[in-house]
Design a protein around this motif. Structure first.
Motif, PDB file in Angstrom:
ATOM      1  N   SER A   4       0.855  -1.174   0.000  1.00  0.00           N
ATOM      2  CA  SER A   4       0.000   0.000   0.000  1.00  0.00           C
ATOM      3  C   SER A   4       0.895   1.229   0.000  1.00  0.00           C
ATOM      4  CB  SER A   4      -0.899  -0.008   1.246  1.00  0.00           C
ATOM      5  OG  SER A   4      -1.752   1.104   1.259  1.00  0.00           O
ATOM      6  N   GLN A   5       0.607   2.176  -0.879  1.00  0.00           N
ATOM      7  CA  GLN A   5       1.394   3.409  -0.931  1.00  0.00           C
ATOM      8  C   GLN A   5       0.701   4.487  -0.119  1.00  0.00           C
ATOM      9  OE1 GLN A   5       1.641   3.630  -5.359  1.00  0.00           O
ATOM     10  NE2 GLN A   5       3.810   3.959  -4.937  1.00  0.00           N
ATOM     11  N   PHE A   6       1.493   5.323   0.519  1.00  0.00           N
ATOM     12  CA  PHE A   6       0.978   6.486   1.232  1.00  0.00           C
ATOM     13  C   PHE A   6       1.964   7.618   1.016  1.00  0.00           C
ATOM     14  CE2 PHE A   6       3.432   3.927   4.193  1.00  0.00           C
ATOM     15  CZ  PHE A   6       4.291   4.848   4.760  1.00  0.00           C
ATOM     16  N   GLU A   7       1.538   8.830   1.337  1.00  0.00           N
ATOM     17  CA  GLU A   7       2.439   9.962   1.173  1.00  0.00           C
ATOM     18  C   GLU A   7       3.657   9.756   2.066  1.00  0.00           C
ATOM     19  OE1 GLU A   7       2.548  14.758   1.885  1.00  0.00           O
ATOM     20  OE2 GLU A   7       0.621  13.817   1.445  1.00  0.00           O
ATOM     21  N   GLY A   8       4.811   9.658   1.461  1.00  0.00           N
ATOM     22  CA  GLY A   8       6.040   9.478   2.224  1.00  0.00           C
ATOM     23  C   GLY A   8       6.539   8.052   2.288  1.00  0.00           C
ATOM     24  N   GLY A   9       5.916   7.137   1.516  1.00  0.00           N
ATOM     25  CA  GLY A   9       6.470   5.793   1.531  1.00  0.00           C
ATOM     26  C   GLY A   9       5.505   4.700   1.139  1.00  0.00           C
ATOM     27  N   ASN A  10       5.838   3.507   1.577  1.00  0.00           N
ATOM     28  CA  ASN A  10       5.064   2.304   1.266  1.00  0.00           C
ATOM     29  C   ASN A  10       4.877   1.490   2.534  1.00  0.00           C
ATOM     30  OD1 ASN A  10       5.055   2.415  -1.778  1.00  0.00           O
ATOM     31  ND2 ASN A  10       7.252   2.397  -1.405  1.00  0.00           N
ATOM     32  N   ILE A 109      -7.898  -2.805   5.597  1.00  0.00           N
ATOM     33  CA  ILE A 109      -8.842  -1.951   4.880  1.00  0.00           C
ATOM     34  C   ILE A 109      -8.080  -0.752   4.357  1.00  0.00           C
ATOM     35  CG2 ILE A 109     -10.970  -0.620   5.041  1.00  0.00           C
ATOM     36  CD1 ILE A 109     -11.346  -2.325   7.767  1.00  0.00           C
ATOM     37  N   GLU A 110      -8.060  -0.578   3.035  1.00  0.00           N
ATOM     38  CA  GLU A 110      -7.437   0.614   2.463  1.00  0.00           C
ATOM     39  C   GLU A 110      -8.498   1.698   2.386  1.00  0.00           C
ATOM     40  OE1 GLU A 110      -3.922   0.841  -0.344  1.00  0.00           O
ATOM     41  OE2 GLU A 110      -5.634   1.089  -1.671  1.00  0.00           O
ATOM     42  N   ASP A 111      -8.234   2.804   3.054  1.00  0.00           N
ATOM     43  CA  ASP A 111      -9.181   3.910   3.142  1.00  0.00           C
ATOM     44  C   ASP A 111      -8.474   5.169   2.647  1.00  0.00           C
ATOM     45  OD1 ASP A 111     -11.295   5.584   3.818  1.00  0.00           O
ATOM     46  OD2 ASP A 111     -10.724   5.705   5.923  1.00  0.00           O
ATOM     47  N   GLY A 112      -8.576   5.423   1.336  1.00  0.00           N
ATOM     48  CA  GLY A 112      -7.857   6.557   0.759  1.00  0.00           C
ATOM     49  C   GLY A 112      -6.372   6.323   0.864  1.00  0.00           C
ATOM     50  N   SER A 113      -5.669   7.209   1.540  1.00  0.00           N
ATOM     51  CA  SER A 113      -4.218   7.048   1.695  1.00  0.00           C
ATOM     52  C   SER A 113      -3.871   6.379   3.027  1.00  0.00           C
ATOM     53  CB  SER A 113      -3.535   8.410   1.592  1.00  0.00           C
ATOM     54  OG  SER A 113      -3.970   9.247   2.647  1.00  0.00           O
ATOM     55  N   ASN A 114      -4.868   5.870   3.731  1.00  0.00           N
ATOM     56  CA  ASN A 114      -4.624   5.206   5.015  1.00  0.00           C
ATOM     57  C   ASN A 114      -4.897   3.713   4.897  1.00  0.00           C
ATOM     58  OD1 ASN A 114      -4.100   7.617   6.535  1.00  0.00           O
ATOM     59  ND2 ASN A 114      -6.280   8.033   6.488  1.00  0.00           N
ATOM     60  N   LEU A 115      -4.148   2.950   5.653  1.00  0.00           N
ATOM     61  CA  LEU A 115      -4.422   1.528   5.778  1.00  0.00           C
ATOM     62  C   LEU A 115      -4.844   1.286   7.214  1.00  0.00           C
ATOM     63  CD1 LEU A 115      -4.349  -1.298   4.398  1.00  0.00           C
ATOM     64  CD2 LEU A 115      -2.177  -1.611   5.562  1.00  0.00           C
ATOM     65  N   GLY A 155      10.352  11.169  11.045  1.00  0.00           N
ATOM     66  CA  GLY A 155       9.081  11.611  11.608  1.00  0.00           C
ATOM     67  C   GLY A 155       8.405  10.498  12.379  1.00  0.00           C
ATOM     68  N   LYS A 156       7.091  10.652  12.572  1.00  0.00           N
ATOM     69  CA  LYS A 156       6.350   9.715  13.396  1.00  0.00           C
ATOM     70  C   LYS A 156       5.331   8.928  12.582  1.00  0.00           C
ATOM     71  CE  LYS A 156       6.768  12.327  17.664  1.00  0.00           C
ATOM     72  NZ  LYS A 156       6.065  12.943  18.781  1.00  0.00           N
ATOM     73  N   ILE A 157       5.173   7.689  12.966  1.00  0.00           N
ATOM     74  CA  ILE A 157       4.064   6.866  12.513  1.00  0.00           C
ATOM     75  C   ILE A 157       3.081   6.883  13.672  1.00  0.00           C
ATOM     76  CG2 ILE A 157       3.309   4.541  11.860  1.00  0.00           C
ATOM     77  CD1 ILE A 157       6.272   4.042  10.994  1.00  0.00           C
ATOM     78  N   ILE A 158       1.840   7.199  13.404  1.00  0.00           N
ATOM     79  CA  ILE A 158       0.830   7.270  14.454  1.00  0.00           C
ATOM     80  C   ILE A 158      -0.143   6.108  14.297  1.00  0.00           C
ATOM     81  CG2 ILE A 158      -0.998   8.651  15.537  1.00  0.00           C
ATOM     82  CD1 ILE A 158       1.732  10.011  15.699  1.00  0.00           C
ATOM     83  N   GLU A 159      -0.213   5.276  15.322  1.00  0.00           N
ATOM     84  CA  GLU A 159      -1.215   4.217  15.394  1.00  0.00           C
ATOM     85  C   GLU A 159      -2.307   4.744  16.322  1.00  0.00           C
ATOM     86  OE1 GLU A 159      -1.327   1.432  13.771  1.00  0.00           O
ATOM     87  OE2 GLU A 159       0.661   0.557  13.553  1.00  0.00           O
ATOM     88  N   GLN A 160      -3.494   4.970  15.772  1.00  0.00           N
ATOM     89  CA  GLN A 160      -4.562   5.532  16.583  1.00  0.00           C
ATOM     90  C   GLN A 160      -4.944   4.608  17.730  1.00  0.00           C
ATOM     91  OE1 GLN A 160      -7.720   6.403  13.796  1.00  0.00           O
ATOM     92  NE2 GLN A 160      -6.821   8.377  13.280  1.00  0.00           N
ATOM     93  N   LYS A 161      -5.473   5.211  18.776  1.00  0.00           N
ATOM     94  CA  LYS A 161      -5.911   4.457  19.954  1.00  0.00           C
ATOM     95  C   LYS A 161      -6.797   3.302  19.505  1.00  0.00           C
ATOM     96  CE  LYS A 161      -8.270   4.795  24.298  1.00  0.00           C
ATOM     97  NZ  LYS A 161      -9.586   4.915  24.774  1.00  0.00           N
ATOM     98  N   PRO A 162      -6.536   2.116  20.026  1.00  0.00           N
ATOM     99  CA  PRO A 162      -7.355   0.981  19.602  1.00  0.00           C
ATOM    100  C   PRO A 162      -8.807   1.136  20.064  1.00  0.00           C
ATOM    101  CG  PRO A 162      -5.807   0.316  21.313  1.00  0.00           C
ATOM    102  CD  PRO A 162      -5.506   1.740  20.981  1.00  0.00           C
TER     103      PRO A 162
END
Length: 184
Positions: A4-10, A109-115, A155-162
């Motif tokens: 999955s591609q996202f802004e700033g990487g894969n 689930i791919e949701d736009g530029s988010n997985l 930078g940071k990778i943010i994993e949202q609160k479960p």
């Protein structure tokens, strides 16, 4: 298994893990966008880093259900050996990796530029089997919102609160859930 591609990487989904490949192309963009033809740097450097999210104690998955195919496809011609080539490789909006842990499926689930990803736990199975083991990062921190911040050199990778819930008699009932950082 998936990319999955996202802004700033894969993001690469592999057996028992996901790999975040972060890339900073700003030096290349600076040179490319220079209208007077003068290069700002002779050999621009692409800074990159890799962070692994290992599903510790998980199993290899042999049963993957893919849904919502994309309209476009990719072709991969790697090397000279045609047996390693792949054509008409479609993307998918969702995929379920069955039995990643015993009685636990992983839904992507791919949701736009988010997985996004979800763990689906069958009744009677232990959610404590799920252990997320990060490698290649600089630090881990749980912020005030309960999100997991994975700090890297780029930078940071943010994993949202479960968010966890059960469906009881057709009603959604939220279950308390949070990240817990355990040092090895």
């Amino acid at each position: 298994l998936f990319k999955s591609q996202f802004e700033g990487g894969n993001l690469w989904v592999q057996q028992q893990k996901m790999v975040f490949h972060l890339q900073d192309y700003s030096a290349m963009h600076d040179n490319h966008g220079n209208l007077n033809g003068q290069r700002k740097t002779k050999d621009p450097i692409v800074n990159q880093t890799v962070v692994h999210l290992n599903f510790k104690g998980s199993r290899d998955v042999n049963d993957i259900e893919k849904t919502h195919p994309t309209d476009s496809y990719q072709n991969y011609f790697l090397g000279k050996d045609p047996t390693k080539w792949a054509t008409n490789v479609f993307g998918y909006g969702e995929a379920v990796m069955r039995d990643l842990y015993q009685g636990i499926d992983l839904k992507l689930i791919e949701d736009g530029s988010n997985l996004k990803y979800e763990f689906h736990i069958l009744p009677g199975y232990d959610p404590n089997q799920i252990v997320l083991d990060y490698a290649g990062h600089e630090s881990l921190e749980i912020n005030k919102k309960g999100d997991l911040e994975i700090s890297t050199s780029l930078g940071k990778i943010i994993e949202q609160k479960p968010y966890a819930y059960q469906i009881v008699n057709g009603n959604v009932r939220e279950v308390e859930c949070s990240y817990k950082i355990v040092e090895n």
